[in-house]
Scaffold this motif. Sequence first.
Motif, PDB file in Angstrom:
ATOM      1  N   ARG A 236       0.986  -1.206   0.085  1.00 46.70           N
ATOM      2  CA  ARG A 236       0.146  -0.023   0.058  1.00 46.70           C
ATOM      3  C   ARG A 236       0.749   1.260   0.096  1.00 46.70           C
ATOM      4  NH1 ARG A 236      -2.169   0.792   5.587  1.00 46.70           N
ATOM      5  NH2 ARG A 236      -0.127   1.462   5.729  1.00 46.70           N
ATOM      6  N   ASN A 237       1.939   1.148   0.836  1.00 46.42           N
ATOM      7  CA  ASN A 237       2.885   2.278   1.136  1.00 46.42           C
ATOM      8  C   ASN A 237       3.645   2.344  -0.196  1.00 46.42           C
ATOM      9  OD1 ASN A 237       1.811   2.486   3.334  1.00 46.42           O
ATOM     10  ND2 ASN A 237       3.757   1.618   4.473  1.00 46.42           N
ATOM     11  N   TRP A 238       3.896   1.488  -0.891  1.00 43.49           N
ATOM     12  CA  TRP A 238       5.033   1.542  -2.119  1.00 43.49           C
ATOM     13  C   TRP A 238       4.182   2.175  -3.301  1.00 43.49           C
ATOM     14  CZ3 TRP A 238       9.304   2.171  -3.878  1.00 43.49           C
ATOM     15  CH2 TRP A 238       9.614   1.662  -5.069  1.00 43.49           C
ATOM     16  N   LYS A 239       2.733   1.731  -3.270  1.00 47.51           N
ATOM     17  CA  LYS A 239       1.840   2.452  -4.505  1.00 47.51           C
ATOM     18  C   LYS A 239       1.835   3.905  -4.136  1.00 47.51           C
ATOM     19  CE  LYS A 239      -2.362   1.067  -3.520  1.00 47.51           C
ATOM     20  NZ  LYS A 239      -3.339  -0.127  -3.164  1.00 47.51           N
ATOM     21  N   VAL A 240       1.655   4.238  -3.038  1.00 47.81           N
ATOM     22  CA  VAL A 240       1.459   5.795  -2.767  1.00 47.81           C
ATOM     23  C   VAL A 240       2.926   6.325  -3.200  1.00 47.81           C
ATOM     24  CG1 VAL A 240       1.132   7.447  -0.951  1.00 47.81           C
ATOM     25  CG2 VAL A 240      -0.398   5.566  -1.207  1.00 47.81           C
ATOM     26  N   ILE A 241       4.052   5.849  -2.881  1.00 43.12           N
ATOM     27  CA  ILE A 241       5.307   6.471  -3.152  1.00 43.12           C
ATOM     28  C   ILE A 241       5.442   6.350  -4.773  1.00 43.12           C
ATOM     29  CG2 ILE A 241       7.789   5.829  -3.214  1.00 43.12           C
ATOM     30  CD1 ILE A 241       7.150   4.523  -0.447  1.00 43.12           C
ATOM     31  N   VAL A 242       4.971   5.518  -5.412  1.00 41.15           N
ATOM     32  CA  VAL A 242       5.131   5.379  -6.988  1.00 41.15           C
ATOM     33  C   VAL A 242       4.236   6.457  -7.428  1.00 41.15           C
ATOM     34  CG1 VAL A 242       4.706   4.042  -8.809  1.00 41.15           C
ATOM     35  CG2 VAL A 242       5.743   2.916  -6.875  1.00 41.15           C
ATOM     36  N   LEU A 243       2.898   6.417  -6.973  1.00 43.50           N
ATOM     37  CA  LEU A 243       2.108   7.668  -7.488  1.00 43.50           C
ATOM     38  C   LEU A 243       2.656   9.035  -7.223  1.00 43.50           C
ATOM     39  CD1 LEU A 243      -1.362   6.176  -6.420  1.00 43.50           C
ATOM     40  CD2 LEU A 243      -0.823   6.010  -8.600  1.00 43.50           C
ATOM     41  N   SER A 244       3.007   9.032  -6.036  1.00 41.59           N
ATOM     42  CA  SER A 244       3.575  10.534  -5.767  1.00 41.59           C
ATOM     43  C   SER A 244       4.806  10.801  -6.747  1.00 41.59           C
ATOM     44  CB  SER A 244       3.842  10.569  -4.331  1.00 41.59           C
ATOM     45  OG  SER A 244       3.041  10.234  -3.579  1.00 41.59           O
ATOM     46  N   THR A 245       5.370   9.624  -6.993  1.00 39.66           N
ATOM     47  CA  THR A 245       6.932   9.994  -7.473  1.00 39.66           C
ATOM     48  C   THR A 245       6.414  10.389  -9.034  1.00 39.66           C
ATOM     49  OG1 THR A 245       8.087   8.576  -6.239  1.00 39.66           O
ATOM     50  CG2 THR A 245       9.290   9.234  -8.212  1.00 39.66           C
ATOM     51  N   VAL A 246       5.559   9.598  -9.660  1.00 35.60           N
ATOM     52  CA  VAL A 246       5.210   9.803 -10.909  1.00 35.60           C
ATOM     53  C   VAL A 246       4.685  11.478 -11.199  1.00 35.60           C
ATOM     54  CG1 VAL A 246       3.496   9.303 -12.737  1.00 35.60           C
ATOM     55  CG2 VAL A 246       5.124   7.289 -11.567  1.00 35.60           C
ATOM     56  N   GLY A 247       3.677  11.783 -10.135  1.00 35.90           N
ATOM     57  CA  GLY A 247       2.992  13.081 -10.169  1.00 35.90           C
ATOM     58  C   GLY A 247       4.351  14.161 -10.318  1.00 35.90           C
ATOM     59  N   LEU A 248       5.084  13.756  -9.298  1.00 37.10           N
ATOM     60  CA  LEU A 248       6.311  14.691  -8.993  1.00 37.10           C
ATOM     61  C   LEU A 248       7.143  14.947 -10.087  1.00 37.10           C
ATOM     62  CD1 LEU A 248       7.637  16.595  -6.722  1.00 37.10           C
ATOM     63  CD2 LEU A 248       9.037  14.686  -6.064  1.00 37.10           C
ATOM     64  N   ALA A 249       7.311  14.118 -10.889  1.00 39.13           N
ATOM     65  CA  ALA A 249       8.073  13.930 -12.102  1.00 39.13           C
ATOM     66  C   ALA A 249       7.296  14.775 -13.344  1.00 39.13           C
ATOM     67  CB  ALA A 249       8.016  12.588 -12.813  1.00 39.13           C
TER      68      ALA A 249
ATOM     69  N   SER B 175       4.958  -0.639 -17.586  1.00 42.18           N
ATOM     70  CA  SER B 175       6.288  -0.043 -18.426  1.00 42.18           C
ATOM     71  C   SER B 175       6.368   1.282 -18.392  1.00 42.18           C
ATOM     72  CB  SER B 175       6.084  -0.522 -19.787  1.00 42.18           C
ATOM     73  OG  SER B 175       4.819  -0.118 -20.547  1.00 42.18           O
ATOM     74  N   MET B 176       5.030   1.990 -18.308  1.00 39.28           N
ATOM     75  CA  MET B 176       5.238   3.667 -18.184  1.00 39.28           C
ATOM     76  C   MET B 176       5.588   4.036 -16.965  1.00 39.28           C
ATOM     77  SD  MET B 176       3.667   6.439 -16.985  1.00 39.28           S
ATOM     78  CE  MET B 176       2.106   5.760 -16.335  1.00 39.28           C
ATOM     79  N   VAL B 177       5.290   3.488 -15.984  1.00 37.99           N
ATOM     80  CA  VAL B 177       5.754   3.569 -14.630  1.00 37.99           C
ATOM     81  C   VAL B 177       7.116   3.412 -14.517  1.00 37.99           C
ATOM     82  CG1 VAL B 177       5.478   3.358 -12.181  1.00 37.99           C
ATOM     83  CG2 VAL B 177       3.507   3.331 -13.553  1.00 37.99           C
ATOM     84  N   ILE B 178       7.814   2.263 -15.088  1.00 36.23           N
ATOM     85  CA  ILE B 178       9.237   2.003 -14.840  1.00 36.23           C
ATOM     86  C   ILE B 178       9.907   2.875 -15.812  1.00 36.23           C
ATOM     87  CG2 ILE B 178      10.960   0.146 -15.682  1.00 36.23           C
ATOM     88  CD1 ILE B 178       8.559  -1.789 -14.973  1.00 36.23           C
ATOM     89  N   ASP B 179       9.383   3.287 -16.872  1.00 34.47           N
ATOM     90  CA  ASP B 179       9.873   4.198 -17.801  1.00 34.47           C
ATOM     91  C   ASP B 179      10.200   5.491 -16.834  1.00 34.47           C
ATOM     92  OD1 ASP B 179      10.937   5.516 -20.212  1.00 34.47           O
ATOM     93  OD2 ASP B 179       8.874   6.435 -20.288  1.00 34.47           O
ATOM     94  N   VAL B 180       9.243   6.157 -16.218  1.00 38.07           N
ATOM     95  CA  VAL B 180       9.594   7.224 -15.489  1.00 38.07           C
ATOM     96  C   VAL B 180      10.370   7.400 -14.605  1.00 38.07           C
ATOM     97  CG1 VAL B 180       8.061   8.991 -14.236  1.00 38.07           C
ATOM     98  CG2 VAL B 180       6.985   7.890 -16.058  1.00 38.07           C
ATOM     99  N   LEU B 181      10.054   6.051 -13.508  1.00 40.16           N
ATOM    100  CA  LEU B 181      10.900   5.828 -12.372  1.00 40.16           C
ATOM    101  C   LEU B 181      12.311   5.815 -12.737  1.00 40.16           C
ATOM    102  CD1 LEU B 181       8.757   3.850 -10.175  1.00 40.16           C
ATOM    103  CD2 LEU B 181       9.047   6.203 -10.019  1.00 40.16           C
TER     104      LEU B 181
END
Lengths: 97, 163
Positions: free
Chosen positions: B31-44, B147-153
């Motif tokens: 759950r926490n990891w999901k929020v971290i990923v969402l926040s990081t992608v939005g921050l990008a 793949s989109m998330v991995i690309d951004v991260l």
Amino acid sequence: MSKRYGPSNRRLLESRRKRSLARSKKTRKNGRVAPPKIAATSSEPRVVFTRDKDGRMTVELSSATGIADKLGKDTFLAFVRCFAGLDRFLALQLSTG
Amino acid sequence: MLRWPRSIPCLATLYRLNSNVVATSSVAYWRNWKVIVLSTVGLAHEMGDALQILAGRPVFRSMKASVREPLEAARKKWRKHPVLSKFRNQASFHLGDPDVYARGLDIAGSGRFVFSESDNCDDARAEVGFQLSIDLVLDGLDLQDDSMVIDVLGGLGGVPNSG
């Protein structure tokens, strides 16, 4: 010979035996016993709670659209949207608590 | 000296706490990891926007190439990414429009869905994760492609130390 096993009764018993045999043949197909007929399961949408040996509990919806139709789609989605927010709150507690 | 926005050290702290304190097999970890990923992608997306404004200033052109070029590359990638703004507006920093959930529900169909999971529910501090909500948003946005998330991260090139 008792009356019970008289000729007319014997014919009756024989015809019953034949009918019974015919019924049992109907239940067979290619030499295998046909699978028993299962009564149609309820299509009523359900909320299913399951718990594994480690104590992890999962709440599943047997049909999301079914539950949405029952509650009203807008109401269901309003609940789901609130749970999306709660999910974030619970995650962010980690860094603030 | 280039200063990172405060949100990046915050995300790094959240990431570190989640990795060090929470068991990886738990519901809370994912759950926490999901929020971290969402926040990081939005921050990008936000960083792409910020870098776009910076790139228009004369000072940007006067920067050393070793500093300017990675920022320019990040600006181009994040600013022009086809789905980052959608992600930022509907999933990262907002809960998503009701229409998006409705579309997600239509796409998801009538199958069986995990609504929530909870760890060790005998414990009063049991952790809960609500899976259905994020599934419907991502379905509604056609963003279930990892793949989109991995690309951004991958483009972030690692999160700097907050200390």
